[in-house]
Design a protein around this motif. Structure first.
Motif, PDB file in Angstrom:
ATOM      1  N   GLN A   1       0.828  -1.203   0.000  1.00  0.00           N
ATOM      2  CA  GLN A   1       0.000   0.000   0.000  1.00  0.00           C
ATOM      3  C   GLN A   1       0.861   1.252   0.000  1.00  0.00           C
ATOM      4  OE1 GLN A   1      -3.529   0.146  -0.089  1.00  0.00           O
ATOM      5  NE2 GLN A   1      -2.991   2.231  -0.639  1.00  0.00           N
ATOM      6  N   ILE A   2       1.942   1.241   0.779  1.00  0.00           N
ATOM      7  CA  ILE A   2       2.859   2.385   0.817  1.00  0.00           C
ATOM      8  C   ILE A   2       3.436   2.626  -0.580  1.00  0.00           C
ATOM      9  CG2 ILE A   2       5.125   3.166   1.665  1.00  0.00           C
ATOM     10  CD1 ILE A   2       4.390   1.741   4.344  1.00  0.00           C
ATOM     11  N   GLU A   3       3.865   1.557  -1.243  1.00  0.00           N
ATOM     12  CA  GLU A   3       4.433   1.683  -2.587  1.00  0.00           C
ATOM     13  C   GLU A   3       3.384   2.171  -3.583  1.00  0.00           C
ATOM     14  OE1 GLU A   3       6.209  -2.145  -3.256  1.00  0.00           O
ATOM     15  OE2 GLU A   3       7.770  -1.787  -1.762  1.00  0.00           O
ATOM     16  N   ASN A   4       2.150   1.680  -3.474  1.00  0.00           N
ATOM     17  CA  ASN A   4       1.070   2.150  -4.346  1.00  0.00           C
ATOM     18  C   ASN A   4       0.816   3.639  -4.144  1.00  0.00           C
ATOM     19  OD1 ASN A   4       0.693  -0.434  -5.338  1.00  0.00           O
ATOM     20  ND2 ASN A   4      -1.058  -0.877  -4.029  1.00  0.00           N
ATOM     21  N   ASP A   5       0.780   4.068  -2.886  1.00  0.00           N
ATOM     22  CA  ASP A   5       0.546   5.485  -2.587  1.00  0.00           C
ATOM     23  C   ASP A   5       1.683   6.360  -3.118  1.00  0.00           C
ATOM     24  OD1 ASP A   5      -1.796   4.758  -1.348  1.00  0.00           O
ATOM     25  OD2 ASP A   5      -1.084   5.166   0.695  1.00  0.00           O
ATOM     26  N   GLU A   6       2.921   5.905  -2.922  1.00  0.00           N
ATOM     27  CA  GLU A   6       4.067   6.676  -3.400  1.00  0.00           C
ATOM     28  C   GLU A   6       4.066   6.779  -4.920  1.00  0.00           C
ATOM     29  OE1 GLU A   6       7.397   4.704  -1.578  1.00  0.00           O
ATOM     30  OE2 GLU A   6       7.154   5.804   0.301  1.00  0.00           O
ATOM     31  N   ALA A   7       3.715   5.690  -5.608  1.00  0.00           N
ATOM     32  CA  ALA A   7       3.650   5.715  -7.077  1.00  0.00           C
ATOM     33  C   ALA A   7       2.559   6.685  -7.534  1.00  0.00           C
ATOM     34  CB  ALA A   7       3.379   4.316  -7.618  1.00  0.00           C
ATOM     35  N   GLY A   8       1.424   6.674  -6.854  1.00  0.00           N
ATOM     36  CA  GLY A   8       0.345   7.605  -7.189  1.00  0.00           C
ATOM     37  C   GLY A   8       0.754   9.051  -6.971  1.00  0.00           C
ATOM     38  N   GLU A   9       1.479   9.305  -5.886  1.00  0.00           N
ATOM     39  CA  GLU A   9       1.949  10.664  -5.609  1.00  0.00           C
ATOM     40  C   GLU A   9       2.956  11.119  -6.659  1.00  0.00           C
ATOM     41  OE1 GLU A   9       3.334  10.445  -1.573  1.00  0.00           O
ATOM     42  OE2 GLU A   9       1.300  10.179  -0.800  1.00  0.00           O
TER      43      GLU A   9
ATOM     44  N   TRP B   1       1.038  11.972  -9.764  1.00  0.00           N
ATOM     45  CA  TRP B   1       0.331  13.235  -9.584  1.00  0.00           C
ATOM     46  C   TRP B   1       1.292  14.410  -9.745  1.00  0.00           C
ATOM     47  CZ3 TRP B   1       0.754  17.260  -6.094  1.00  0.00           C
ATOM     48  CH2 TRP B   1      -0.281  18.201  -6.143  1.00  0.00           C
ATOM     49  N   LYS B   2       2.482  14.295  -9.149  1.00  0.00           N
ATOM     50  CA  LYS B   2       3.470  15.377  -9.257  1.00  0.00           C
ATOM     51  C   LYS B   2       3.904  15.580 -10.700  1.00  0.00           C
ATOM     52  CE  LYS B   2       5.328  15.089  -4.594  1.00  0.00           C
ATOM     53  NZ  LYS B   2       6.484  14.732  -3.757  1.00  0.00           N
ATOM     54  N   VAL B   3       4.125  14.486 -11.437  1.00  0.00           N
ATOM     55  CA  VAL B   3       4.545  14.591 -12.832  1.00  0.00           C
ATOM     56  C   VAL B   3       3.441  15.228 -13.662  1.00  0.00           C
ATOM     57  CG1 VAL B   3       5.059  13.232 -14.910  1.00  0.00           C
ATOM     58  CG2 VAL B   3       6.225  12.721 -12.761  1.00  0.00           C
ATOM     59  N   SER B   4       2.199  14.768 -13.480  1.00  0.00           N
ATOM     60  CA  SER B   4       1.100  15.336 -14.275  1.00  0.00           C
ATOM     61  C   SER B   4       0.840  16.791 -13.895  1.00  0.00           C
ATOM     62  CB  SER B   4      -0.174  14.515 -14.131  1.00  0.00           C
ATOM     63  OG  SER B   4      -0.697  14.616 -12.831  1.00  0.00           O
ATOM     64  N   SER B   5       1.003  17.120 -12.625  1.00  0.00           N
ATOM     65  CA  SER B   5       0.831  18.501 -12.181  1.00  0.00           C
ATOM     66  C   SER B   5       1.907  19.394 -12.780  1.00  0.00           C
ATOM     67  CB  SER B   5       0.875  18.561 -10.656  1.00  0.00           C
ATOM     68  OG  SER B   5       0.770  19.877 -10.201  1.00  0.00           O
ATOM     69  N   LYS B   6       3.137  18.900 -12.804  1.00  0.00           N
ATOM     70  CA  LYS B   6       4.253  19.660 -13.372  1.00  0.00           C
ATOM     71  C   LYS B   6       4.039  19.863 -14.872  1.00  0.00           C
ATOM     72  CE  LYS B   6       9.276  19.677 -13.767  1.00  0.00           C
ATOM     73  NZ  LYS B   6      10.518  18.967 -13.488  1.00  0.00           N
ATOM     74  N   LYS B   7       3.611  18.796 -15.581  1.00  0.00           N
ATOM     75  CA  LYS B   7       3.359  18.908 -17.021  1.00  0.00           C
ATOM     76  C   LYS B   7       2.233  19.892 -17.285  1.00  0.00           C
ATOM     77  CE  LYS B   7       5.026  14.427 -18.554  1.00  0.00           C
ATOM     78  NZ  LYS B   7       4.654  13.138 -19.154  1.00  0.00           N
ATOM     79  N   SER B   8       1.220  19.863 -16.454  1.00  0.00           N
ATOM     80  CA  SER B   8       0.084  20.768 -16.614  1.00  0.00           C
ATOM     81  C   SER B   8       0.529  22.219 -16.454  1.00  0.00           C
ATOM     82  CB  SER B   8      -0.999  20.428 -15.595  1.00  0.00           C
ATOM     83  OG  SER B   8      -2.058  21.334 -15.679  1.00  0.00           O
ATOM     84  N   LYS B   9       1.375  22.476 -15.468  1.00  0.00           N
ATOM     85  CA  LYS B   9       1.885  23.834 -15.248  1.00  0.00           C
ATOM     86  C   LYS B   9       2.748  24.288 -16.422  1.00  0.00           C
ATOM     87  CE  LYS B   9       1.846  23.784 -10.218  1.00  0.00           C
ATOM     88  NZ  LYS B   9       2.663  23.779  -9.006  1.00  0.00           N
TER      89      LYS B   9
END
Length: 88
Positions: A51-59, A62-70
């Protein structure tokens, strides 16, 4: 039947410590429970780690998509400078 403490307004909600968050395996009353992020119980260290690894991968996603969006929004913004002359 469950105790009244676990029942609310006639609806029986499962207690959050009844099953593993990841695999839904029932948690035993005399076995270890591995907690994560305050209220997520797991039956084993392996389920907790997954679960920790799943959460970290999701984060990370999210950071990559947020950065690309910006970056995309910055590229699409154009600023024009110059002088506008209006005559009558």
């Amino acid at each position: 039947m469950r105790s009244d403490a676990l029942s609310y307004a006639g609806c029986e909600e499962p207690h959050f410590l009844e099953a593993c968050t990841l695999c839904s395996k029932p948690l035993g009353h005399n076995s270890d429970i591995y907690m994560y992020r305050g209220n997520k119980p797991f039956c084993s260290q392996e389920c907790r780690q997954e679960q920790i690894e799943n959460d970290e991968a999701g984060e990370r996603r999210w950071k990559v998509s947020s950065k690309k969006s910006k970056e995309t929004s910055k590229k699409s913004e154009t600023v024009q400078t110059g002088t506008l002359v209006v005559s009558n």
